[in-house]
Design a protein around this motif. Structure first.
Motif, PDB file in Angstrom:
ATOM      1  N   UNK A  88      25.939   3.193  24.544  1.00  0.00           N
ATOM      2  CA  UNK A  88      26.588   2.964  23.249  1.00  0.00           C
ATOM      3  C   UNK A  88      25.543   2.987  22.148  1.00  0.00           C
ATOM      4  N   UNK A  89      25.990   3.349  20.941  1.00  0.00           N
ATOM      5  CA  UNK A  89      25.135   3.311  19.758  1.00  0.00           C
ATOM      6  C   UNK A  89      25.850   2.559  18.661  1.00  0.00           C
ATOM      7  N   UNK A  90      25.095   1.804  17.894  1.00  0.00           N
ATOM      8  CA  UNK A  90      25.634   1.058  16.755  1.00  0.00           C
ATOM      9  C   UNK A  90      24.771   1.347  15.537  1.00  0.00           C
ATOM     10  N   UNK A  91      25.414   1.466  14.387  1.00  0.00           N
ATOM     11  CA  UNK A  91      24.689   1.792  13.154  1.00  0.00           C
ATOM     12  C   UNK A  91      23.800   0.635  12.728  1.00  0.00           C
ATOM     13  N   UNK A  92      22.564   0.945  12.378  1.00  0.00           N
ATOM     14  CA  UNK A  92      21.603  -0.071  11.933  1.00  0.00           C
ATOM     15  C   UNK A  92      20.878   0.381  10.666  1.00  0.00           C
ATOM     16  N   UNK A  93      21.541   1.217   9.856  1.00  0.00           N
ATOM     17  CA  UNK A  93      20.914   1.741   8.645  1.00  0.00           C
ATOM     18  C   UNK A  93      20.642   0.633   7.637  1.00  0.00           C
ATOM     19  N   UNK A  94      19.714   0.899   6.726  1.00  0.00           N
ATOM     20  CA  UNK A  94      19.371  -0.090   5.708  1.00  0.00           C
ATOM     21  C   UNK A  94      18.958   0.615   4.431  1.00  0.00           C
ATOM     22  N   UNK A  95      18.868  -0.163   3.338  1.00  0.00           N
ATOM     23  CA  UNK A  95      18.385   0.325   2.054  1.00  0.00           C
ATOM     24  C   UNK A  95      16.974  -0.199   1.858  1.00  0.00           C
ATOM     25  N   UNK A  96      16.067   0.694   1.472  1.00  0.00           N
ATOM     26  CA  UNK A  96      14.671   0.313   1.251  1.00  0.00           C
ATOM     27  C   UNK A  96      14.163   1.049   0.011  1.00  0.00           C
ATOM     28  N   UNK A  97      13.979   0.328  -1.078  1.00  0.00           N
ATOM     29  CA  UNK A  97      13.504   0.916  -2.327  1.00  0.00           C
ATOM     30  C   UNK A  97      11.995   1.136  -2.239  1.00  0.00           C
ATOM     31  N   UNK A  98      11.518   2.367  -2.446  1.00  0.00           N
ATOM     32  CA  UNK A  98      10.076   2.645  -2.342  1.00  0.00           C
ATOM     33  C   UNK A  98       9.331   2.210  -3.605  1.00  0.00           C
ATOM     34  N   UNK A  99       9.238   0.922  -3.838  1.00  0.00           N
ATOM     35  CA  UNK A  99       8.638   0.401  -5.061  1.00  0.00           C
ATOM     36  C   UNK A  99       7.190   0.843  -5.230  1.00  0.00           C
ATOM     37  N   UNK A 100       6.306   0.690  -4.235  1.00  0.00           N
ATOM     38  CA  UNK A 100       4.918   1.119  -4.446  1.00  0.00           C
ATOM     39  C   UNK A 100       4.812   2.609  -4.749  1.00  0.00           C
ATOM     40  N   UNK A 101       5.589   3.417  -4.052  1.00  0.00           N
ATOM     41  CA  UNK A 101       5.538   4.853  -4.289  1.00  0.00           C
ATOM     42  C   UNK A 101       6.072   5.208  -5.672  1.00  0.00           C
ATOM     43  N   UNK A 102       7.114   4.498  -6.119  1.00  0.00           N
ATOM     44  CA  UNK A 102       7.648   4.739  -7.459  1.00  0.00           C
ATOM     45  C   UNK A 102       6.635   4.347  -8.531  1.00  0.00           C
ATOM     46  N   UNK A 103       5.904   3.250  -8.291  1.00  0.00           N
ATOM     47  CA  UNK A 103       4.871   2.850  -9.245  1.00  0.00           C
ATOM     48  C   UNK A 103       3.776   3.900  -9.332  1.00  0.00           C
ATOM     49  N   UNK A 104       3.384   4.456  -8.190  1.00  0.00           N
ATOM     50  CA  UNK A 104       2.376   5.522  -8.200  1.00  0.00           C
ATOM     51  C   UNK A 104       2.910   6.740  -8.943  1.00  0.00           C
ATOM     52  N   UNK A 105       4.170   7.103  -8.682  1.00  0.00           N
ATOM     53  CA  UNK A 105       4.771   8.247  -9.366  1.00  0.00           C
ATOM     54  C   UNK A 105       4.839   8.004 -10.866  1.00  0.00           C
ATOM     55  N   UNK A 106       5.201   6.788 -11.268  1.00  0.00           N
ATOM     56  CA  UNK A 106       5.255   6.464 -12.693  1.00  0.00           C
ATOM     57  C   UNK A 106       3.869   6.585 -13.317  1.00  0.00           C
ATOM     58  N   UNK A 140       0.863  -1.172   0.000  1.00  0.00           N
ATOM     59  CA  UNK A 140       0.000   0.000   0.000  1.00  0.00           C
ATOM     60  C   UNK A 140       0.908   1.233   0.000  1.00  0.00           C
ATOM     61  N   UNK A 141       0.887   2.024  -1.089  1.00  0.00           N
ATOM     62  CA  UNK A 141       1.841   3.142  -1.168  1.00  0.00           C
ATOM     63  C   UNK A 141       1.590   4.230  -0.137  1.00  0.00           C
ATOM     64  N   UNK A 142       0.436   4.183   0.517  1.00  0.00           N
ATOM     65  CA  UNK A 142       0.113   5.220   1.483  1.00  0.00           C
ATOM     66  C   UNK A 142       0.277   4.734   2.928  1.00  0.00           C
ATOM     67  N   UNK A 143       0.915   3.589   3.092  1.00  0.00           N
ATOM     68  CA  UNK A 143       1.195   3.064   4.426  1.00  0.00           C
ATOM     69  C   UNK A 143       2.683   2.715   4.525  1.00  0.00           C
ATOM     70  N   UNK A 144       3.302   3.001   5.672  1.00  0.00           N
ATOM     71  CA  UNK A 144       4.722   2.648   5.822  1.00  0.00           C
ATOM     72  C   UNK A 144       4.897   1.154   6.018  1.00  0.00           C
ATOM     73  N   UNK A 145       6.104   0.680   5.795  1.00  0.00           N
ATOM     74  CA  UNK A 145       6.431  -0.717   6.048  1.00  0.00           C
ATOM     75  C   UNK A 145       6.966  -0.892   7.463  1.00  0.00           C
ATOM     76  N   UNK A 146       7.689  -1.980   7.673  1.00  0.00           N
ATOM     77  CA  UNK A 146       8.281  -2.253   8.987  1.00  0.00           C
ATOM     78  C   UNK A 146       9.692  -2.784   8.793  1.00  0.00           C
ATOM     79  N   UNK A 147      10.462  -2.757   9.866  1.00  0.00           N
ATOM     80  CA  UNK A 147      11.855  -3.206   9.821  1.00  0.00           C
ATOM     81  C   UNK A 147      12.139  -4.094  11.020  1.00  0.00           C
TER      82      UNK A 147
END
Length: 362
Positions: A279-297, A189-196
């Motif tokens: 302490x802090x540790x990096x937990x970054x990730x890559x997440x391609x917004x496929x549904x949003x890109x489809x809507x934009x297209x 659903x392009x109007x709802x966030x995902x989870x990690x």
């Protein structure tokens, strides 16, 4: 089986039949710290001792059954399980630490609905490492049973409590975070966030017990750990534990920044806090917004189609206007075509005038 506060109930199978064949099905008992007169209000025995020193204490075994029972008594090294609960080594594993420091009788016989107070002594070796050392004391009964293959095995059922001994010296709480991995679960659903989800391992590298707490933040979402109502996550010196934290409401923004922020706590035997650096540790990730890109297209295709239709409409309108203009200018154009013929007589008259002039001079 009645379980005392912080007690351990550990039925486990032995490789050989137990020596005692009494059934434990109808036996109920509890084991708690005590003083010389009987059970006290402690759930855990905590003591601070110098290397080479000893301390005497008591525990109570209460038989809640209708028959007299002889309980086997034992002490062994303690540890925390993966779900954060305290346990002690089974009787078929050798202790190497605080379980060896406790001296107690091999057994105790308790009358029906009776209580027996048992003395024990903790003696810290001269070369003991400063810091926290965990052990457990248990009363057990043995019986026989069958395993999944139908073979007869011995079953030992234990009830016990913790004995936490802090050896005096420099108390240095420290820890390390490793193996941080993050993953993204996309919402179509392009109007709802995902989870990690973020997984990581915390190792107690110091000599004091640590209560592990913290938070994980991924993009627009965050979550604390452990969850409300979950068991305390305590790590003894040298122990490590893996955690997996779920984070909701994470929007995919190609690169999603994230971090694991740990804030463990430690206390002395009086309950006062001992400073532990966060302490802090990096937990970054890559997440391609496929549904949003489809809507934009889809939006771009609609805009392109509307623009193309507008251009075709404008071109057709321009052609119609040009054709109308040419049609409106048709008669004037015909007159313009005739005028050269009318003016063409002028050269003839000029030539006649020139001829008359020439004849006059003659």
């Amino acid at each position: 089986m009645t379980i005392a506060l912080a007690a351990v109930v550990v039925p486990f199978l032995l490789g050989v039949p137990a020596a005692a064949a009494a059934s434990a099905d109808d036996i109920t008992w509890s084991v708690t710290p005590a003083d010389a007169s009987g059970p006290d209000d402690r759930g855990v025995i905590q003591q601070e001792l110098d290397p080479g020193s000893s301390r005497a204490d008591f525990f109570a075994v209460r038989n809640l059954s209708r028959t007299e029972v002889t309980f086997a008594l034992s002490a062994a090294d303690g540890y925390y399980t993966d779900n954060g609960r305290f346990n002690m080594l089974p009787s078929d594993q050798e202790s190497v630490d605080a379980g060896l420091w406790i001296d107690l009788p091999d057994s105790v016989t308790v009358a029906p609905n009776g209580t027996a107070v048992v003395p024990f002594t903790t003696t810290v070796p001269e070369g003991a490492i400063p810091g926290d050392h965990a052990a457990g004391i248990a009363a057990s009964v043995s019986s026989t049973g069958t395993d999944a293959s139908g073979s007869e095995v011995g079953v030992e059922s234990r009830v016990g409590f913790r004995v936490m001994t802090r050896v005096t010296g420099d108390i240095v709480p420290s820890y390390a975070v490793s193996g941080v991995q993050s993953g993204y679960d996309m919402s179509w659903n392009p109007f709802r966030p995902g989870s990690a989800t973020t997984s990581f391992t915390v190792e107690n590298t110091g000599n004091a017990s640590l209560l592990v707490t913290g938070a994980t933040t991924i993009g627009t979402g965050s979550a604390v750990f452990p969850d409300d109502g979950a068991p305390r996550q305590e790590l003894l010196p040298g122990e490590s534990r893996s955690f997996t934290v779920a984070i909701a409401d994470v929007w995919p923004t190609f690169f999603v920044p994230g971090s694991v922020d740990l804030a463990p706590t430690a206390t002395d035997l009086g309950g006062s806090a001992v400073e532990v650096a966060p302490q802090s540790a990096d937990a970054s990730l890559w997440a391609l917004p496929v549904p949003q890109l489809l809507v934009l297209l889809g939006v771009l295709l609609i805009v392109a189609a509307l623009f193309w239709r507008r251009r075709r409409f404008t071109a057709a309108l321009d052609r119609a206007r040009e054709e109308g203009r040419l049609a409106a200018q048709g008669p004037a154009a015909s007159a313009a075509d005739v005028s050269p013929t009318a003016t063409g007589a002028a050269p003839g008259r000029a030539e006649a005038a020139d001829a008359a002039s020439t004849e006059g001079r003659r």
